[in-house]
Design a protein around this motif. Structure first.
Motif, PDB file in Angstrom:
ATOM      1  N   VAL A 109      35.835  43.003  59.781  1.00 45.22           N
ATOM      2  CA  VAL A 109      36.465  41.582  59.141  1.00 45.22           C
ATOM      3  C   VAL A 109      36.531  40.643  59.805  1.00 45.22           C
ATOM      4  O   VAL A 109      37.138  40.868  61.172  1.00 45.22           O
ATOM      5  CB  VAL A 109      37.914  42.240  58.370  1.00 45.22           C
ATOM      6  N   VAL A 160      34.561  49.174  59.182  1.00 47.27           N
ATOM      7  CA  VAL A 160      34.334  47.839  58.368  1.00 47.27           C
ATOM      8  C   VAL A 160      34.860  46.734  59.370  1.00 47.27           C
ATOM      9  O   VAL A 160      35.901  46.777  59.793  1.00 47.27           O
ATOM     10  CB  VAL A 160      35.284  47.807  57.170  1.00 47.27           C
ATOM     11  N   ILE A 208      33.881  49.206  48.310  1.00 47.98           N
ATOM     12  CA  ILE A 208      33.268  49.659  49.613  1.00 47.98           C
ATOM     13  C   ILE A 208      32.514  51.190  49.177  1.00 47.98           C
ATOM     14  O   ILE A 208      33.359  51.959  48.911  1.00 47.98           O
ATOM     15  CB  ILE A 208      33.918  49.772  51.001  1.00 47.98           C
ATOM     16  N   MET A 233      33.165  41.454  56.265  1.00 49.30           N
ATOM     17  CA  MET A 233      33.858  40.983  55.264  1.00 49.30           C
ATOM     18  C   MET A 233      34.753  40.047  55.843  1.00 49.30           C
ATOM     19  O   MET A 233      35.435  40.025  56.925  1.00 49.30           O
ATOM     20  CB  MET A 233      34.799  42.127  54.645  1.00 49.30           C
ATOM     21  N   GLN A 290      37.166  43.691  47.797  1.00 53.31           N
ATOM     22  CA  GLN A 290      35.651  44.212  47.821  1.00 53.31           C
ATOM     23  C   GLN A 290      35.592  45.764  47.544  1.00 53.31           C
ATOM     24  O   GLN A 290      36.467  46.470  48.144  1.00 53.31           O
ATOM     25  CB  GLN A 290      34.920  43.845  49.045  1.00 53.31           C
TER      26      GLN A 290
END
Length: 1927
Positions: free
Chosen positions: A848, A846, A773, A765, A771
């Motif tokens: 980033v 996640v 998820i 991301m 967003q």
């Protein structure tokens, strides 16, 4: 004889004997380290042996013998015999037996009839036989001198000869002595001799001596190499003989052979056969030594028949010979040769002759076996130790072989089995023959007979295979322990090996210990007869007692039993490894576990249950105990959990192998805490029996509820997969140990059923983008209605929305990062506290990313596409927008640098290319890197996007140079060029080196700098290290090689191939160090140590290091191939330490030791052959110990330097003497003195040059040379010459004019000199006589019966506290003038203000008493008093006098609270110590300059008063009486005070005044007596006579009550009608030189026995005043004060006065001192002794306080503490008392007594000092007088301080009780109100300053002390001065 290592000797054997580990002599092979060090060095290797005691011998050792009954060891060495105690090898007696004047070609001097024409030389005496004859209490000692002469010495005192042989005094019949009786042992140091005392047969005479001696006569290698054919050995010394040893019988038969009437009892080899039968004897022994009844004991000789010189086929044969002993009075007496039979012993393996060990070295007879060590002799002397082996032979096989041999000789002849020794003189015949009709009896089979052939030799040897092999074995001793045979083996290098053999004679364990490195172990070792746990052995210079097992080093049963040491076993109930005898009840089963049982029999335990839930209750624990343990039933048992936590344990019944015990679990409150991040804790538990933990085990306490805390993100999974029985409660979200605690909701039973997040891969991301998820779940149906949150860590929490029971959405997630890329963990948690997470077995993350970060160029930016980052390049790296194109092109590659710049033609170089835009990914440049036309292949793992490419160059056909090209859609070229070159090598130096490695070689060639990776390989495998290369050379360090051989050297570039060039390096044999000298060094180091050896030409660098105590290693210098010099390293202490050498960077190891250390490789690696003995640095001084030496430039300078004795053995070249920078040439060096001279001129601007002497690193400046200025010297010389010339002219004139007058005076002067000499002689004679008689007279005259006039305590205190420093009523301190009563005595008035009433008007009293009371309470406040004292001391006008006064007033005021006073004093002292410690702590308490110092003086006076009165008072008073009486025995000048007898030179009467005693009959109505006979001198003035009369009459009355001399008249009754009043001055007084002489008894011509009357006068005649105050210009008594000055002006009338040198009268000081010495000694001993009934508690308390303060401040200097103690007690209290006896006694202290006491006090001060007294002829006599006694007094002081230190420390309570008792004893003695009022005056005087100090003090402010002080002032201010003025 055993091999010997040459060596020196220790300095003192006697000094070293008492020590268990004495210091080694510095000039021989060193002693090993102490046991602790060995354990560190050898690990478990030496754990089986322990060296318990040593005795070093100054000369090489020869033999030893043990006397088990007496516990004595006898040791024989070259020229010395020692008798040692068996337990600690301490010296009990010794005897010197050499060297003596002797010659091997001469008969012994005990043969007076035998003359000798050969010169006798001083010869060392080597001991040959040392045997004990307990039956006759003798020690047989035979040496190599006098043809092998023997002595019989006394058992129990080796220094005494028990039987003189030959007898010194002729008996009734003269004893005829033959050479054969004297030639007993071999007469050469290297020729072998063995001896054995044979016990007397039953009913027979005395003992006999079996001797085997190597032949040393003509034809042997031992015979002197000269032309003499005279041989005393052949006829008189047989090889084997049995000699008479009956010392109690006929001495004519002592040492004779004819024990049988028929023939000599000898075995002698024929002269012609001696060359073929060279016998070398090893040992003689009896076996069995103590036979049971009916068993025959035999004498055995172990020997070698040596190989013939020059005969290669000839080999040494090892032989065992047997001789039968007489069976008793009734049995047949056989001569030696009849029973003699020998057989060979062969020790060989199965490998043929090469594995044959042919030479016998040592034997040891065990019960059934004979153990023997054999060696394989080497052809030439080799560096390696000879191969050796241990073999064992059965005595039963020996017996069988002997019987078979005699059978084969006499019954069934077999010539290949046995033969008759035809080489023996006493033999019977050449061959065996069958004896017909003879049946051999068993005794004849064993011992032969006279009618049978003898002696015999068995031809077939007895064979055995080696049990153990090792090089260098030299001795053996064997013991049978349990099922093991324990063999001890000594080696030629000084080690002792211990091997354990099982029943199959296989080695099961071995250990080694170094006894004395480099000193061979003697071939005989013996066990202690009294204690077989100890083994005695001997090395070339030591006697050693070794403990056979050091079991204590094993701390666990497994180690103990697993060590397989037969001696050691595990004592179960004592939990230690011991010898069996050291374990209680070890004879019973299971108490002691031996090595043979194995470690499996060690006690062990299992605990049930092994895992305990912390939340459950358990009734108890079951313990299953196995292994070897006695039954625990009935014993006191407990379970021990550590930290003194124990519970009760019990055993239900008796059992052994498997026992069950029950134990209470420790209470929950005492469970150990759980560690963070752990769900369990392990507890160690021991079963404790009789106070010892004997067996232990572990169990675990667990807590399921902690699992969720330890693993929060996998709580359920971890709970159900734990090793404990845990259950997961879904509803409670908790892990529990009891499933019943869970709710009824469905709960998972396995980790797979837990609610958990399923991992899902998410695309990266961009930062800041929002967003949603998705998250997938499993088993989450229970939570579907629950509120959840998405947690991304770092408080990044977002809302979670359920999709269904297996899916959740994390809404509007926006994560931010300032990094190029960041990974966030994703977890789901239930809303609300506490934090509860759904399991994430595989964490979900996640990523980033931030395009703006980490992408500085286009290629890096666009290359992020591969990572899933949507970035584009547009004036920088930016996030891709929907309207932007995704792809783009980048600029051409930019190459900024390449490295390296060249490489070999073969390629393989790692080329590094750095720059920008070097491709977005590896595929962009995979085939796009070129060097010209040669490809370079990029490495994937070394590629950095855009920035760096690392590629491998390809091979090139030839040398060329070109740029590097990178093609990544566009092409970029480097500015630098890369070159392909052809490297070459052509030479190597050095071409050889030791195989140990470390040689630094240099390879020469061209283009050697090329490429990336370089290797130099030896033998194609071993790399050369530490590579350094240039264009033309490579330097590296060669590794070690395995064999001396040439090996190829390969230079390899880029791991491709060897560079062309044929290089070879030769590995040579390693350098060998054979010796170092000297072996002693000063502790500072720097002494040149010479290292000798071989093959040093290969050494490039060498350094020397010392183990343990050494400082930095030193670098050495190679001189040549055989010599190296090393400066010795400095050391930390004086000790002996092993030395290591590092040759070419490798630790030097001795190849011989390594070869031998097949025994123990670990010791070979870590041991060190050489040692250095570090001794204290030498000390030097000038000859007269002066510090300044004057020298005139230009004159020759020779220095004489004194050297303190040391043991360094320094040579002259090792000293360096410098004066400034100029060397002083050393000319003479002796043991104590060094002479050196300077030939060049000395000069310096400062005029001073240090004289420095250097030895190694040690420098000592011994003096300073002071140079006279040259210009000044010249001027002075000219002036002196001029003056001398002028004086010469004047002298000549005077001589000419006065020569006649001189002639006239000559005779007169001669007479005067004779008269003066006579006077001096007479004076010295008198002084000597006085010294001898005065002591006796004084002891008789002193009357002890009179009472000692002690002052009362209150007067002692006031006089001590207020001597001169107090301003308080100073004028009233002296006692008032007395008024005489009718008896003539006076009374004392108590006038001291502190002792009387507080005199103030009654009107002022109430306010002042209230004010004083309030002030008193303030002073009793510690904070106020300390602030008060500090405030006053800070005032500049508060003088020392005021400080002393204040301190004394405080002492009086607080006298009733001494414990409080003491605490105040201690606090003030702490402040004083802090101030002193910061400056110079040694100056503390030196003077009395502060309040606390005077307080300490007063405190000591109070606390020491009892000691002063009860212990010291009497000897002190007797000393005062003795001083006074001794002074009165001679003349005393009444005006000057000088006397004939004194201790003080300044008060010595330097005149020879003739004084005669007069006994006067005196009557006086006073002091209780009427008349007395009084002794006076005729030179006494009348006042002196009065004082002596008063003293005689009033001796039992205190002095303050005496009348004074001026108060009485003295009347002389010359006749019945005539009387005279006697006065010092009257009309009859004589006038001389204008001065009036005081009248004396001689002036009045008063005869002996005259009658005098003394009476009190009515009116005092004050015309004269005190005699000593008279004007010396008008009056004199004995001498004119100006005699010396007015000598030239004397009238003729006085010129006849006899004058001598005044200094001769100084002997009178010694006379007085000698007379008083006893009294002074008694006084000092009383002061410096401790009474057991009344120890000095205050001194102990205060000294401990000083030590505590010193320790707190890190003051460790003992001198500082000594000075503090001295300043606080001896100098502060006792010196004050010694100088002021009037403080203690009511006596008269005259000025003269005061002067004498000053000398005594100075002696006491010197005794307490620690500084050396530098006394010389110019020192004051007051110090010289007691200089001889001061050292002894100092010892008494030191002992006193030590006794105080050793006293039991006092607690504060004990000291306070003691002080309270002292306060109570003297309460109400003083008026404290007066003291308070006086203290208040100071408070008023410094009121502002005190107020300021109180306000600044927080504690004072808090308690409002300043307000209380103001109240005191308010009450006192208006009254005190007014009232005092009224008073």
């Amino acid at each position: 004889m055993a091999r010997r290592a040459a060596g020196g000797a220790p300095l003192s054997a006697r000094a070293a004997a008492a020590s268990p580990l004495p210091p080694r002599p510095p000039f021989r092979a060193p002693l090993p380290c102490p046991l602790l060090l060995l354990l560190l060095l050898l690990g478990a290797g030496a754990g089986a042996l322990e060296i318990q005691r040593r005795f070093p011998s100054p000369t090489p050792t020869n033999n030893f013998a043990l006397d088990g009954a007496a516990g004595t060891v006898y040791l024989a060495a070259v020229n010395r015999l020692y008798q040692l105690s068996g337990a600690n090898l301490s010296l009990e007696a010794e005897a010197a037996v050499g060297p003596v004047a002797d010659s091997p070609l001469c008969h012994a001097p005990q043969l007076p009839q035998a003359s000798c024409e050969h010169p006798r030389r001083l010869t060392d005496n080597y001991n040959k036989i040392l045997q004990l004859d307990p039956g006759q209490d003798l020690v047989v000692v035979c040496g190599s001198i006098y043809q092998g002469f023997c002595q019989l010495r006394r058992r129990g005192n080796i220094s005494a000869v028990a039987v003189r042989f030959p007898p010194a005094a002729p008996p009734a019949e003269p004893v005829t002595v033959f050479p054969s009786m004297l030639n007993v042992a071999a007469n050469h140091p290297n020729a072998s001799t063995v001896g054995l005392v044979l016990p007397p047969a039953a009913g027979a005479g005395g003992s006999r001596l079996l001797v085997g001696a190597t032949y040393t006569g003509y034809g042997s290698s031992f015979f002197p190499r000269n032309r003499s054919l005279e041989d005393h050995r052949f006829e008189n010394t047989p090889e084997i003989a049995i000699r008479s040893l009956d010392a109690r019988g006929d001495l004519a038969k002592l040492f004779t052979f004819d024990l049988n009437p028929s023939d000599d009892n000898i075995l002698k080899i024929k002269q012609g056969a001696k060359e073929q039968h060279k016998l070398g004897f090893v040992r003689a022994f009896l076996h069995p030594p103590d036979p049971p009844p009916g068993v025959q004991s035999y004498a055995y000789l172990a020997l070698n028949s040596e190989a013939r010189a020059g005969d290669k086929e000839s080999q040494a044969r090892s032989l065992l010979a047997r001789i039968c002993l007489p069976r008793g009075a009734g049995g047949d007496a056989k001569k030696l040769t009849e029973s003699y039979i020998q057989l060979g012993l062969q020790c060989a393996g199965g490998a043929g002759r090469g594995d044959l060990y042919s030479r016998l070295v040592s034997v040891f007879p065990a019960r059934e076996l004979l153990f023997a060590v054999f060696e394989r002799p080497q052809g030439a002397p080799a560096a390696r130790a000879a191969p050796a082996a241990l073999c064992a032979f059965r005595f039963a096989d020996v017996q069988a072989a002997i019987r078979d041999a005699r059978t084969a000789c006499f019954v069934e002849p077999a010539p290949d089995v046995v033969a008759v020794l035809d080489s023996v003189v006493q033999g019977t015949g050449p061959a065996c023959e069958r004896k017909r009709n003879i049946q051999l009896q068993p005794e004849q089979l064993d011992c032969g007979a006279a009618h049978l052939q003898h002696p015999l030799s068995i031809l077939q040897p007895l064979k055995a295979t080696p049990v153990f092999r090792a090089p260098g074995l030299s001795s053996v001793a064997v013991a049978s322990v349990s099922n093991y045979t324990v063999v001890f083996l000594g080696t030629v290098s000084g080690r002792l090996l211990k091997i354990n053999l099982n029943e199959s004679m296989q080695v099961v364990s071995r250990r080694v210990v170094t006894v004395a490195y480099g000193e061979p172990v003697h071939h005989v070792m013996q066990f202690d007869p009294a204690d077989p746990g100890y083994l005695y052995l001997m090395t070339s210079h030591q006697m050693v007692r070794v403990k056979v097992a050091a079991c204590a080093v094993h701390t666990t049963c497994g180690d103990c039993v697993g060590a397989a040491d037969a001696y050691c076993g595990w004592c179960a109930l004592e939990t230690r490894c011991t010898l069996q005898r050291d374990c209680a009840n070890s004879s019973q089963q299971h108490f002691w576990t031996s090595a043979s049982e194995g470690p499996s029999r060690c006690p062990s335990m299992a605990v049930l249950p092994a895992e305990i839930d912390v939340r459950r209750e358990y009734p108890g624990m079951i313990l299953q105990i196995t292994g070897s343990l006695p039954s625990l039933s009935g014993l006191e048992m407990a379970c021990d959990y550590g930290n003194n936590i124990r519970t009760v344990a019990r055993v239900p019944g008796p059992a052994f192998a498997h026992q069950i015990a029950y134990c209470n679990l420790l209470p929950k409150t005492q469970f150990p805490p759980f560690l963070p991040h752990q769900d369990h804790v392990t507890v160690e538990m021991w079963v404790r029996v009789n106070g010892r933990n004997i067996v232990g085990a572990n169990f675990t306490i667990y807590d399921c509820s902690r699992i969720g805390q330890v693993y929060p993100h996998t709580a359920c999974t971890s709970c159900l997969s734990a090793q404990w029985p845990c259950f997961w409660c879904t509803q409670q979200h908790a892990c529990v140990s009891n499933q019943s605690q869970c709710a009824a909701s469905p709960n998972p039973t396995s980790p797979q059923h837990c609610p958990q997040i399923l991992p899902l891969h998410l695309a990266p991301m961009p930062t800041g983008a929002s967003q949603t998820i998705p998250v997938r779940l499993a088993n989450a149906a229970f939570f579907q209605s629950a509120a959840l949150e998405c947690n991304f860590g770092q408080e990044e929490i977002f809302e979670a929305v359920w999709v269904n029971e297996s899916a959740i959405l994390c809404n509007q997630v926006a994560l931010h990062t300032a990094q190029k890329s960041q990974v966030f963990p994703l977890s789901l948690q239930l809303k609300g506290p506490p934090a509860r997470f759904l399991d994430s077995p595989d964490p979900m993350t996640v990523e980033v990313y931030n395009c703006a970060m980490g992408s500085p160029d286009c290629s890096q930016c666009l290359g992020r596409e591969d990572l899933g980052h949507l970035c584009v390049w547009s004036d920088g790296c930016r996030l891709w927008g929907p309207l932007q194109p995704m792809t783009g092109t980048c600029p051409a590659p930019e190459i900024r640098a390449i490295e390296p710049l060249s490489g070999p033609l073969d390629g393989g170089t790692l080329l590094t290319i750095r720059g920008r835009n070097l491709g977005r990914r590896l595929s962009d440049v995979a085939h796009g890197v070129w060097i010209g036309s040669v490809a370079c292949e990029p490495l994937a793992d070394r590629y950095t996007v855009s920035e760096e490419i690392v590629c491998v160059t390809g091979p090139a056909a030839g040398a060329f140079s070109d740029v590097v090209t990178v093609n990544a859609s566009k092409e970029g070229k480097s500015r630098e060029r890369f070159s392909y070159v052809l490297p070459l090598v052509h030479s190597l130096e050095p071409a050889m080196g030791p195989k140990a490695g470390g040689t630094r070689i240099t390879i020469h060639g061209s283009d050697l700098h090329v490429g990336f990776e370089l290797q130099v390989l030896l033998n194609n495998t071993e790399p050369c290290t530490d590579l350094v290369r240039t264009d033309t050379s490579i330097a590296c360090t060669v590794p070690g090689g395995s064999l001396p051989a040439p090996v190829p050297v390969c230079v390899r570039l880029e791991r491709r191939g060897c560079v062309r060039g044929n290089l070879t390096f030769w590995y040579m044999r390693n350098p060998v160090i054979t010796a170092i000298s000297p072996r002693r060094s000063p502790v500072s180091g720097g002494r040149t140590i010479t290292v000798a050896g071989e093959r040093f030409h290969m050494v490039q660098n060498v350094s020397m290091a010392v183990h343990h105590i050494g400082r930095q290693p030193t670098l050495c210098k190679v001189l040549n191939s055989t010599l190296i010099t090393c400066p010795s390293p400095g050391a930390l202490s004086n000790a002996s330490a092993p030395v290591d050498f590092f040759i070419n960077g490798r630790v030097y190891t001795d190849e011989v030791a390594v070869a031998e250390e097949l025994l123990d490789s670990e010791e070979a690696q870590r041991g060190s052959r050489f040692r250095l003995d570090y001794l204290p640095d030498p000390q030097f001084s000038t000859a007269k110990r002066e510090k300044w030496i004057k020298h005139h430039p230009g004159e020759p300078l020779t220095l004489v330097i004194h050297k303190e004795q040391d043991s360094l053995g320094l040579e002259s070249h090792e000293y360096r003497v410098k004066i400034g920078q100029v060397a002083c040439d050393i000319q003479i060096v002796s043991e104590r003195v060094i002479h050196c001279s300077v030939n060049e001129s000395l000069g310096t601007a400062e005029g001073q040059l240090p004289i420095t002497i250097q030895v190694g690193n040690f420098n000592q400046t011994i003096a300073t040379l002071q140079l006279g200025g040259s210009e000044t010297a010249i001027i002075v010389s000219i002036v002196i010459c001029s003056v001398l010339l002028l004086l010469s002219v004047v002298a000549l004139f005077v001589f000419c004019t006065k020569s006649r007058r001189a002639e006239r005076y000559w005779q007169k002067t001669l007479l005067q000199m004779e008269e003066m000499e006579s006077q001096i002689r007479e004076e010295i004679r008198k002084g000597f006589a006085e010294l001898q008689t005065d002591m006796t007279d004084l002891t008789k005259e002193l009357n002890r019966s009179q009472g000692i006039p002690f002052l009362e305590y209150k007067h002692f205190v006031t006089r001590t506290f207020f001597p001169k420093c107090s301003s308080l009523y100073e004028e009233r301190y002296i006692l008032p003038s007395q008024t005489l009563n009718s008896q003539g005595s006076s009374t004392v008035q108590e006038t001291h203000p502190l002792l009387g009433e507080w005199k103030i008007p009654e009107s002022c009293r109430p306010n002042m008493e209230e004010g004083i009371s309030l002030f008193s309470s303030l002073l009793n406040n510690k904070h106020f008093l300390i602030v008060f004292v500090h405030a006053l001391e800070q005032q500049k006008d508060f003088a020392v006098r005021d400080r002393c006064n204040l301190a004394s007033l405080l002492t009086i005021a607080l006298h009733g609270k001494l414990e409080y006073y003491t605490s105040i004093m201690k606090e003030l002292l702490v402040d004083l110590i802090d101030a002193s410690a910061a400056k110079n702590p040694k100056l503390m308490l030196r003077r009395t300059e502060s309040v606390v110092e005077k307080m300490l003086t007063n405190w000591m006076s109070i606390c020491m008063y009892s000691c002063l009165r009860e212990t010291v008072g009497e000897p002190f008073f007797l000393l005062l009486c003795a001083i006074k009486q001794q002074i009165n025995k001679g003349s005393i000048d009444a005006i000057t005070g000088k006397a004939r007898y004194t201790l003080n030179e300044e008060w010595l009467l330097r005149e020879n005044i003739e004084a005669k005693p007069r006994n006067l009959n005196v009557s006086f109505q006073g002091c209780g007596m009427d008349s007395l006979s009084v002794r006076a001198m005729d030179t006494d003035t009348l006042t002196q006579v009065k004082e002596k009369i008063l003293e005689a009459f009033c001796k039992n009355v205190p002095y303050s009550q005496w009348p004074r001399a001026e108060d009485v008249d003295l009347e002389w009754f010359a006749s019945s009608t005539q009387s005279y009043i006697l006065r010092d001055l009257d009309d009859t007084s004589v006038v001389e030189d204008g001065r009036k002489k005081l009248n004396t008894l001689a002036h009045y011509k008063i005869p002996e026995g005259a009658s005098l009357a003394m009476s009190l006068t009515d009116k005092k005649d004050n015309t004269l005043g005190r005699v000593k105050d008279l004007d010396t210009e008008k009056y004199f008594h004995l001498v004119l004060p100006t005699d010396e000055l007015s000598e030239p002006k004397k009238s003729h009338r006085q010129s006849h006065r006899k004058k001598v040198l005044p200094e001769i009268y100084l002997t009178r000081l010694l006379s007085t001192k000698g007379t008083l010495q006893k009294f002074l000694d008694d006084l000092f001993k009383a002061i410096l002794s401790i009474r057991e009934d009344k120890p000095p508690l205050a001194v102990k308390y205060f000294f401990d306080f000083l030590e505590e303060q010193a320790e707190r401040r890190g003051i460790s200097d003992p001198d500082t503490l000594h000075i503090w103690k001295t300043n606080s007690l001896p100098l502060r209290f006792w010196v004050n008392i010694l100088k002021n006896p009037q403080f203690v006694f009511d006596i008269d202290k005259t000025d003269h007594i005061d002067a004498c006491l000053s000398v005594i006090a100075q002696a006491f001060i010197d005794a307490c000092s620690i500084s050396d007294l530098q006394l010389g002829k110019d020192s004051p006599t007051n110090k010289l007088l007691y200089a001889k006694e001061i050292p002894e007094y100092r010892k008494i002081v030191q002992r006193y301080y030590k006794q105080i230190h050793d006293m039991t420390p006092l607690s504060e309570q004990e000291m306070n009780a003691h002080l309270a008792e002292e306060s109570r004893k003297y309460q109400n003695e003083f008026n404290t109100d007066v003291a308070m009022a006086e203290i208040y005056k100071y408070a008023k005087r410094y009121r502002p300053q005190i107020m300021t100090a109180l306000e600044a003090n927080p504690t004072a402010r808090r308690t409002q002390l300043q307000h209380k002080f103001e109240q005191v002032v308010a009450l006192m201010e208006d009254n005190i001065y007014e009232c005092y003025s009224e008073a």
